[in-house]
Design an enzyme around this catalytic site. Structure first.
Site, short mmCIF file in Angstrom:
data_model
loop_
_atom_site.label_atom_id
_atom_site.label_comp_id
_atom_site.label_asym_id
_atom_site.label_seq_id
_atom_site.Cartn_x
_atom_site.Cartn_y
_atom_site.Cartn_z
N ASP A 15 0.87 -1.11 0.20
CA ASP A 15 -0.01 -0.10 0.03
C ASP A 15 0.94 0.96 -0.03
O ASP A 15 2.20 1.03 0.13
CB ASP A 15 -0.99 0.07 1.26
CG ASP A 15 -1.90 1.19 1.25
OD1 ASP A 15 -2.58 1.35 0.20
OD2 ASP A 15 -1.95 1.87 2.27
N SER A 16 0.37 2.41 -0.14
CA SER A 16 1.12 3.44 0.05
C SER A 16 1.76 3.84 1.26
O SER A 16 2.65 4.60 1.31
CB SER A 16 0.44 4.97 -0.56
OG SER A 16 -0.79 5.15 0.26
N GLY A 22 -3.01 8.72 -4.10
CA GLY A 22 -4.40 9.44 -4.59
C GLY A 22 -4.27 10.45 -5.74
O GLY A 22 -5.29 10.62 -6.47
N CYS A 50 -4.34 -1.76 -1.71
CA CYS A 50 -4.53 -0.39 -2.25
C CYS A 50 -5.46 -0.54 -3.07
O CYS A 50 -5.27 -0.74 -4.38
CB CYS A 50 -3.14 0.14 -2.50
SG CYS A 50 -3.34 1.87 -3.21
N ASN A 51 -6.68 0.19 -3.00
CA ASN A 51 -7.54 0.49 -4.05
C ASN A 51 -6.98 1.23 -5.04
O ASN A 51 -7.31 0.82 -6.28
CB ASN A 51 -8.87 1.25 -3.54
CG ASN A 51 -9.55 0.38 -2.45
OD1 ASN A 51 -10.51 -0.10 -2.74
ND2 ASN A 51 -8.95 0.61 -1.09
N THR A 52 -6.41 2.30 -4.91
CA THR A 52 -5.59 3.17 -5.96
C THR A 52 -4.76 2.37 -6.89
O THR A 52 -5.12 2.34 -8.28
CB THR A 52 -5.08 4.39 -5.25
OG1 THR A 52 -5.47 5.18 -4.59
CG2 THR A 52 -4.42 5.46 -6.46
N CYS A 100 -10.85 2.96 -0.02
CA CYS A 100 -9.46 3.25 0.22
C CYS A 100 -9.09 2.73 1.70
O CYS A 100 -9.90 2.82 2.51
CB CYS A 100 -9.18 4.92 0.39
SG CYS A 100 -7.63 5.42 0.99
N THR A 101 -8.12 2.15 1.72
CA THR A 101 -7.65 1.32 2.58
C THR A 101 -7.43 2.00 4.11
O THR A 101 -7.34 1.53 5.14
CB THR A 101 -6.55 0.43 2.67
OG1 THR A 101 -5.42 1.03 1.99
CG2 THR A 101 -7.02 -0.77 1.59
N HIS A 102 -7.06 3.36 3.89
CA HIS A 102 -6.94 4.19 5.04
C HIS A 102 -8.39 4.34 5.69
O HIS A 102 -8.32 4.69 6.78
CB HIS A 102 -6.21 5.68 4.54
CG HIS A 102 -5.04 5.37 4.29
ND1 HIS A 102 -4.18 4.81 2.94
CD2 HIS A 102 -3.91 5.96 4.87
CE1 HIS A 102 -2.96 4.87 3.01
NE2 HIS A 102 -2.77 5.66 4.26
N1 DGL Z 1 -4.71 3.56 0.69
C1 DGL Z 1 -4.63 3.56 -0.72
C2 DGL Z 1 -5.94 3.11 -1.38
O1 DGL Z 1 -6.67 2.27 -0.73
C3 DGL Z 1 -4.12 5.01 -1.14
C4 DGL Z 1 -4.47 6.12 -0.44
C5 DGL Z 1 -3.28 7.04 -0.92
O2 DGL Z 1 -2.19 7.00 -0.69
O3 DGL Z 1 -3.68 8.28 -1.41
O4 DGL Z 1 -6.40 3.72 -2.29
#
Ligand code: DGL
Length: 262
Positions: free
Chosen positions: A12-13, A45, A75-77, A185-187
Site C-alpha cells: 500500500d502507499s 491518490g 491499495c484501491n488506487t 481506500c484502505t486508509h
Molecule cells: N490506501 C490507498 C488506497 O486504498 C491509497 C491512499 C493514498 O495514498 O492516496 O487507495
C-alpha cells in the site's frame, strides 16, 4: 523452496493496507507475510496512471526477488490504476482489492451503493465497472475524498479542514440515499469515529474482510500447512519511524521496517 511456505507480499502507499494485513493475520495466521509501505510516494491518490504503474512494478519486482507465492494489492488506487497493466508480467498471482471484492458486494442485495475513495480511484470508475459486471441494476455513486489519507497518515496541513471534509462528503453522499457505502481506500476504516458522527456505523463497508475471505478461498491449495504462527516483515521506501508511529491504531508492528529504495 516449497511453494506453500513462501511468503505473501502486501503493499500500500502507507499504513492503510494494514487494515487488510491485520484481517489477514487474524484469518490466516500461519502464513509468512511481508508488507511494503511506499511512504516515499504517499499519497497515491493524486498520482497519474503512469506513476502508479511504475510504483507497482518496482514493488512487484522487489517481491519477485523475495520469492513470494503471491502479492496482495492492499491499495484501491493501485488496484484501479495499475493492476490491469501489470497483472500478466509475473508468474505469481496478484490479488487486487477492488476486483476481488466486487462480486460479493454486487450480490449482497443492495441497490444503491456509495463509494468513498481517492481521486485516482474515482477517476478510474473501477468500482462502478466491477460492480456492474455482476449486477447492472445497482446504482453506484463514487465520491473522491482528497484530504482523508493525510488525516490518517498525520500529514494534514490543516486538520480542521480535513475533518470538515469528512462531514461534507458524508452529507453529500447521504443525499444519494445509499444502502451501503464502501470505504474504497484502505486508509478510510481508520476514520470510522469521524464517519459515524454523520451516518450510522452499519452503513459503511470495509472491504478488508471480504477481500481476505476471497484470497483464502482462492489460495486454498497453496496455503501454508505449518501450524506455527507465520513470520512477518515490514519494508518502507521512506520514514520508518512514521510508519511505526502511524501504524499503532491499525496493527502492532513490532519489528522496525527495513528501508528499500528502488
Ligand atoms: N490506501 C490507498 C488506497 O486504498 C491509497 C491512499 C493514498 O495514498 O492516496 O487507495
Amino acid at each position: 523452496m516449497d511453494k506453500k511456505t513462501q511468503p505473501i507480499g502486501f503493499f500500500d502507499s502507507g499504513v492503510g493496507g494494514l487494515s487488510v494485513f491485520a484481517r489477514f493475520r487474524e484469518i490466516l495466521p500461519n502464513e509468512n507475510v511481508l508488507y511494503f509501505g511506499d511512504l516515499l510516494h504517499l499519497p497515491y491518490g493524486n498520482k497519474s496512471k503512469n506513476e502508479l504503474v511504475l510504483f507497482a512494478r518496482n514493488i512487484l519486482n522487489f517481491y519477485k526477488s523475495k520469492d513470494v507465492k503471491s502479492v496482495i494489492i492492499a491499495c484501491n488506487t493501485s488496484s484501479a490504476q495499475a493492476y490491469e497493466t501489470i497483472k500478466d508480467e509475473y508468474d505469481f498471482k496478484i490479488y487486487p482489492i477492488i476486483q476481488s471484492c466486487a462480486k460479493v458486494i454486487a450480490e449482497s442485495g443492495v441497490s444503491r451503493i456509495g463509494v468513498f475513495a481517492t481521486e485516482a480511484t474515482v477517476n478510474s470508475k473501477k468500482y462502478t465497472q466491477e460492480i456492474l459486471k455482476y449486477n447492472n441494476n445497482i446504482q453506484v455513486r463514487e465520491i473522491a475524498c482528497k484530504d482523508w489519507v493525510s488525516l490518517v497518515e498525520n500529514t494534514a496541513a490543516d486538520i480542521k479542514k480535513a475533518k470538515l471534509s469528512v462531514k461534507n462528503k458524508v452529507t453529500e453522499m447521504m443525499e444519494f440515499k445509499p444502502d451501503k457505502i464502501i470505504l474504497g481506500c484502505t486508509h478510510f476504516p481508520y476514520l470510522i469515529d469521524e464517519l459515524e458522527q454523520y451516518a450510522s456505523k452499519d452503513i459503511y463497508i470495509d472491504p478488508a474482510k471480504i477481500f481476505v475471505e476471497f484470497i483464502k478461498k482462492d489460495m486454498k491449495e497453496k496455503l501454508n500447512p505449518d501450524k506455527n504462527l507465520g513470520y512477518e516483515k515490514f519494508y518502507v521506501s521512506s520514514s520508518p519511524e512514521n510508519f511505526v508511529k502511524n501504524s499503532r491504531i491499525f496493527y502492532n508492528v513490532k519489528s522496525k521496517p527495513e528501508i528499500v529504495k528502488f
